[in-house]
Scaffold this motif. Structure first.
Motif, PDB file in Angstrom:
ATOM      1  N   GLN A 225     -13.083  -3.789  -2.237  1.00  0.00           N
ATOM      2  CA  GLN A 225     -14.503  -3.691  -2.565  1.00  0.00           C
ATOM      3  C   GLN A 225     -14.724  -3.219  -3.999  1.00  0.00           C
ATOM      4  N   THR A 226     -13.906  -2.251  -4.434  1.00  0.00           N
ATOM      5  CA  THR A 226     -14.068  -1.739  -5.790  1.00  0.00           C
ATOM      6  C   THR A 226     -13.028  -2.327  -6.742  1.00  0.00           C
ATOM      7  N   GLY A 227     -12.226  -3.267  -6.237  1.00  0.00           N
ATOM      8  CA  GLY A 227     -11.236  -3.937  -7.077  1.00  0.00           C
ATOM      9  C   GLY A 227     -11.552  -5.418  -7.151  1.00  0.00           C
TER      10      GLY A 227
ATOM     11  N   ILE B 207     -11.959  -0.621   5.594  1.00  0.00           N
ATOM     12  CA  ILE B 207     -12.981  -1.647   5.407  1.00  0.00           C
ATOM     13  C   ILE B 207     -13.100  -2.043   3.928  1.00  0.00           C
ATOM     14  N   GLN B 208     -12.898  -1.043   3.041  1.00  0.00           N
ATOM     15  CA  GLN B 208     -13.041  -1.320   1.599  1.00  0.00           C
ATOM     16  C   GLN B 208     -11.927  -2.237   1.102  1.00  0.00           C
ATOM     17  N   HIS B 209     -10.756  -2.161   1.709  1.00  0.00           N
ATOM     18  CA  HIS B 209      -9.656  -3.057   1.309  1.00  0.00           C
ATOM     19  C   HIS B 209      -9.936  -4.466   1.845  1.00  0.00           C
ATOM     20  N   LEU B 210     -10.306  -4.505   3.116  1.00  0.00           N
ATOM     21  CA  LEU B 210     -10.549  -5.798   3.773  1.00  0.00           C
ATOM     22  C   LEU B 210     -11.635  -6.597   3.063  1.00  0.00           C
TER      23      LEU B 210
ATOM     24  N   ILE C 190      -0.069  -1.409   4.457  1.00  0.00           N
ATOM     25  CA  ILE C 190      -1.497  -1.164   4.149  1.00  0.00           C
ATOM     26  C   ILE C 190      -2.215  -0.970   5.485  1.00  0.00           C
ATOM     27  N   SER C 191      -2.976   0.112   5.604  1.00  0.00           N
ATOM     28  CA  SER C 191      -3.620   0.399   6.906  1.00  0.00           C
ATOM     29  C   SER C 191      -4.831  -0.488   7.142  1.00  0.00           C
ATOM     30  N   VAL C 192      -5.433  -0.908   6.103  1.00  0.00           N
ATOM     31  CA  VAL C 192      -6.682  -1.649   5.967  1.00  0.00           C
ATOM     32  C   VAL C 192      -7.940  -0.878   6.333  1.00  0.00           C
TER      33      VAL C 192
ATOM     34  N   CYS D  73      -2.216  -4.652  -4.759  1.00  0.00           N
ATOM     35  CA  CYS D  73      -1.999  -3.353  -4.104  1.00  0.00           C
ATOM     36  C   CYS D  73      -3.328  -2.783  -3.601  1.00  0.00           C
ATOM     37  N   SER D  74      -3.215  -1.744  -2.777  1.00  0.00           N
ATOM     38  CA  SER D  74      -4.416  -1.042  -2.314  1.00  0.00           C
ATOM     39  C   SER D  74      -4.866  -0.067  -3.412  1.00  0.00           C
ATOM     40  N   ARG D  75      -6.062   0.447  -3.257  1.00  0.00           N
ATOM     41  CA  ARG D  75      -6.624   1.301  -4.316  1.00  0.00           C
ATOM     42  C   ARG D  75      -5.860   2.610  -4.568  1.00  0.00           C
TER      43      ARG D  75
ATOM     44  N   ILE E   4       2.496  -6.514   7.665  1.00  0.00           N
ATOM     45  CA  ILE E   4       3.757  -5.844   8.006  1.00  0.00           C
ATOM     46  C   ILE E   4       3.459  -4.345   8.008  1.00  0.00           C
ATOM     47  N   ASN E   5       3.584  -3.722   9.171  1.00  0.00           N
ATOM     48  CA  ASN E   5       3.258  -2.296   9.273  1.00  0.00           C
ATOM     49  C   ASN E   5       4.098  -1.693  10.389  1.00  0.00           C
ATOM     50  N   LYS E   6       4.571  -0.465  10.200  1.00  0.00           N
ATOM     51  CA  LYS E   6       5.429   0.135  11.238  1.00  0.00           C
ATOM     52  C   LYS E   6       4.622   0.706  12.399  1.00  0.00           C
TER      53      LYS E   6
ATOM     54  N   GLY F 187       0.815  -1.212   0.000  1.00  0.00           N
ATOM     55  CA  GLY F 187       0.000   0.000   0.000  1.00  0.00           C
ATOM     56  C   GLY F 187       0.841   1.251   0.000  1.00  0.00           C
ATOM     57  N   ARG F 188       0.170   2.330   0.414  1.00  0.00           N
ATOM     58  CA  ARG F 188       0.783   3.649   0.365  1.00  0.00           C
ATOM     59  C   ARG F 188       2.020   3.756   1.256  1.00  0.00           C
ATOM     60  N   GLY F 189       2.139   2.833   2.213  1.00  0.00           N
ATOM     61  CA  GLY F 189       3.311   2.834   3.095  1.00  0.00           C
ATOM     62  C   GLY F 189       4.617   2.658   2.348  1.00  0.00           C
TER      63      GLY F 189
HETATM   64  C1  LIG Z   1     -16.136   4.000  -2.028  1.00  0.00           C
HETATM   65  C2  LIG Z   1     -14.717   3.597  -1.710  1.00  0.00           C
HETATM   66  C3  LIG Z   1     -14.230   2.415  -2.206  1.00  0.00           C
HETATM   67  C4  LIG Z   1     -12.919   2.021  -1.929  1.00  0.00           C
HETATM   68  N1  LIG Z   1     -12.451   0.817  -2.412  1.00  0.00           N
HETATM   69  C5  LIG Z   1     -11.206   0.427  -2.066  1.00  0.00           C
HETATM   70  C6  LIG Z   1     -10.703  -0.840  -2.503  1.00  0.00           C
HETATM   71  O1  LIG Z   1     -11.372  -1.575  -3.227  1.00  0.00           O
HETATM   72  N2  LIG Z   1      -9.479  -1.202  -2.122  1.00  0.00           N
HETATM   73  C7  LIG Z   1      -8.671  -0.412  -1.329  1.00  0.00           C
HETATM   74  O2  LIG Z   1      -7.539  -0.799  -1.032  1.00  0.00           O
HETATM   75  N3  LIG Z   1      -9.131   0.786  -0.904  1.00  0.00           N
HETATM   76  C8  LIG Z   1     -10.348   1.222  -1.274  1.00  0.00           C
HETATM   77  N4  LIG Z   1     -10.781   2.437  -0.855  1.00  0.00           N
HETATM   78  C9  LIG Z   1      -9.817   3.327  -0.151  1.00  0.00           C
HETATM   79  C10 LIG Z   1      -9.711   3.005   1.315  1.00  0.00           C
HETATM   80  O3  LIG Z   1     -10.739   3.663   2.040  1.00  0.00           O
HETATM   81  C11 LIG Z   1      -8.341   3.458   1.884  1.00  0.00           C
HETATM   82  O4  LIG Z   1      -8.189   4.842   1.660  1.00  0.00           O
HETATM   83  C12 LIG Z   1      -7.162   2.725   1.266  1.00  0.00           C
HETATM   84  O5  LIG Z   1      -7.382   1.342   1.267  1.00  0.00           O
HETATM   85  C13 LIG Z   1      -5.901   3.030   2.051  1.00  0.00           C
HETATM   86  O6  LIG Z   1      -4.794   2.518   1.344  1.00  0.00           O
HETATM   87  P1  LIG Z   1      -3.438   2.175   2.077  1.00  0.00           P
HETATM   88  O7  LIG Z   1      -3.708   1.274   3.227  1.00  0.00           O
HETATM   89  O8  LIG Z   1      -2.464   1.733   1.036  1.00  0.00           O
HETATM   90  O9  LIG Z   1      -2.924   3.615   2.556  1.00  0.00           O
HETATM   91  P2  LIG Z   1      -2.922   4.297   3.992  1.00  0.00           P
HETATM   92  O10 LIG Z   1      -4.259   4.268   4.616  1.00  0.00           O
HETATM   93  O11 LIG Z   1      -2.258   5.609   3.803  1.00  0.00           O
HETATM   94  O12 LIG Z   1      -1.988   3.336   4.862  1.00  0.00           O
HETATM   95  C14 LIG Z   1      -0.607   3.243   4.724  1.00  0.00           C
HETATM   96  C15 LIG Z   1      -0.097   2.346   5.828  1.00  0.00           C
HETATM   97  O13 LIG Z   1       1.295   2.135   5.645  1.00  0.00           O
HETATM   98  C16 LIG Z   1       1.919   2.143   6.915  1.00  0.00           C
HETATM   99  N5  LIG Z   1       3.320   2.506   6.696  1.00  0.00           N
HETATM  100  C17 LIG Z   1       3.841   3.724   6.350  1.00  0.00           C
HETATM  101  N6  LIG Z   1       5.171   3.624   6.174  1.00  0.00           N
HETATM  102  C18 LIG Z   1       5.506   2.332   6.423  1.00  0.00           C
HETATM  103  C19 LIG Z   1       6.726   1.603   6.408  1.00  0.00           C
HETATM  104  N7  LIG Z   1       7.906   2.204   6.092  1.00  0.00           N
HETATM  105  N8  LIG Z   1       6.707   0.291   6.720  1.00  0.00           N
HETATM  106  C20 LIG Z   1       5.535  -0.333   7.047  1.00  0.00           C
HETATM  107  N9  LIG Z   1       4.359   0.304   7.077  1.00  0.00           N
HETATM  108  C21 LIG Z   1       4.337   1.613   6.749  1.00  0.00           C
HETATM  109  C22 LIG Z   1       1.151   3.172   7.729  1.00  0.00           C
HETATM  110  O14 LIG Z   1       1.312   2.925   9.108  1.00  0.00           O
HETATM  111  C23 LIG Z   1      -0.267   2.938   7.246  1.00  0.00           C
HETATM  112  O15 LIG Z   1      -0.919   1.980   8.060  1.00  0.00           O
HETATM  113  C24 LIG Z   1     -12.083   2.855  -1.124  1.00  0.00           C
HETATM  114  C25 LIG Z   1     -12.601   4.051  -0.609  1.00  0.00           C
HETATM  115  C26 LIG Z   1     -13.898   4.417  -0.912  1.00  0.00           C
HETATM  116  C27 LIG Z   1     -14.431   5.710  -0.328  1.00  0.00           C
END
Ligand SMILES: Cc1cc2nc3c(=O)[nH]c(=O)nc-3n(C[C@H](O)[C@H](O)[C@H](O)COP(=O)(O)OP(=O)(O)OC[C@H]3O[C@@H](n4cnc5c(N)ncnc54)[C@H](O)[C@@H]3O)c2cc1C
Length: 321
Positions: A249-251, A268-271, A264-266, A231-233, A283-285, A206-208
């Protein structure tokens, strides 16, 4: 009366999901005191008779070149003909992309009750009741199906494949194959070595990970594990990774044996797209990251330190240079 299983293929090969539906269909047939038959469309290079070890006795093959690619309307029409000819009263699909597209149409065509997302054998002690997931896997519902013909779309990875002995009789079926209303002019295949929807292990990030330049370590871990990458969205939205890797959910919804989530923070939409994974490793820091609540195993640490160490350890274990 019989149970009919749709045998799904890709590039002429039987998909793993079909081994699950065949094993499941054989068990349903045993419960109902009947036999299980299969239907396969298009040209297949695998030895279909070998599928007998999953319990299927007879396979109807409609070997028409125009059936090599899914056209849900054409498939529905052909499978309906096979179902009617074989007198099937339970028809089983995998609840994958192909199954979802065809099962719903077939249920309208045959006036059959459909349970999509089934996770268990039907309870036939009092009627025909099938357990399925609802609310993106957060709850279960038991659905009573009262129609003469019943259709079940089984969630991938919800039923264990059991291989025994036996061979299936493969019989050609002459069907009336309509010309499709759609024409496939080109096919672009996902570039990963392992198909995400079929993968037993998925390494996802994910975005991490901060940027697309850091995906090398994810790909390397996936390679040693013979895993697909996901990957996450937001990662796909930012074009760090292709959209066909976006799970949730949307993927794509996946159900691998092992899902490794990095940074990945997780939400609900990812889970919603990964919670059917058998084992989840996070794996998350951030020790407070919500994904740890859904994880079977968690590693609190910086992905940039943990992932390369993990890859090295797995390489050592596997004796890979
Ligand atoms: C209608 C709708 C539908 C959606 N559908 C989806 C979907 O299908 N799939 C999906 O994934 N999302 C979906 N989303 C988006 C979802 O709500 C989240 O915004 C998204 O999943 C967050 O992505 P992420 O976990 O990669 O990023 P973030 O929430 O930014 O999380 C990043 C994580 O990385 C960790 N991190 C940072 N640096 C490091 C490091 N060096 N080492 C380890 N960990 C680190 C952080 O602690 C954090 O937990 C949807 C949202 C909406 C509104």
């Amino acid at each position: 009366m019989s149970v009919l299983v749709f045998i799904d293929t890709a590039d002429g090969h039987v998909k793993k999901a079909s081994l699950e539906t065949l094993t499941y269909g054989a068990k349903v047939a045993e419960q109902l005191g009947t036999t299980v038959e299969g239907v396969v469309l298009g040209v297949v290079s695998d030895d279909l008779s070998a599928l007998g070890k999953y319990g299927v006795k007879k396979i109807h093959q409609v070997s028409n070149d125009s059936l090599n690619h899914l056209d849900a309307q054409v498939y529905t029409n052909v499978i309906a003909q096979v179902a009617e000819a074989s007198g099937a009263n339970v028809i089983v699909f995998s609840n994958n992309v192909d199954g979802k597209a065809v099962a719903a149409r077939l249920s309208v065509r045959l006036k059959a009750g459909l349970v999509s997302g089934a996770v268990a054998l039907p309870d036939t002690s009092n009627g025909f009741v099938v357990k399925k997931t609802v609310f993106s896997g957060k709850a279960f519902a038991n659905i009573a199906v009262n129609t003469a013909v019943k259709i079940i779309a089984l969630n991938p990875n919800a039923y264990k494949i059991v291989a025994g002995e036996g061979t299936a009789e493969v019989v050609p079926f002459t069907a009336n194959v309509n010309a499709g209303k759609i024409k496939i002019t080109a096919t672009t295949k996902a570039s990963g070595e392992v198909l995400l929807t079929e993968a037993e292990i998925v390494v996802s990030a994910g975005r991490g990970l901060k940027g697309p330049e850091n995906w090398g370590m994810v790909e390397e871990l996936a390679k040693v594990l013979h895993a697909a990458t996901a990957c996450s969205r937001p990662v796909a939205d930012a074009n760090w990774r292709p959209h066909n890797e976006h799970v949730g959910q949307t993927g794509i919804a996946i159900a691998p044996d092992l899902y490794i989530a990095i940074g990945i923070s997780v939400a609900i939409q990812h889970l919603a797209g990964v919670n059917r994974s058998k084992v989840i490793v996070v794996i998350n820091k951030d020790p407070e990251a919500p994904f740890f609540k859904a994880a079977d195993y968690g590693i609190v640490g910086d992905a940039f330190e943990v992932v390369p160490k993990m890859t090295e350890a797995i390489k050592k274990m596997k004796g890979v240079a």
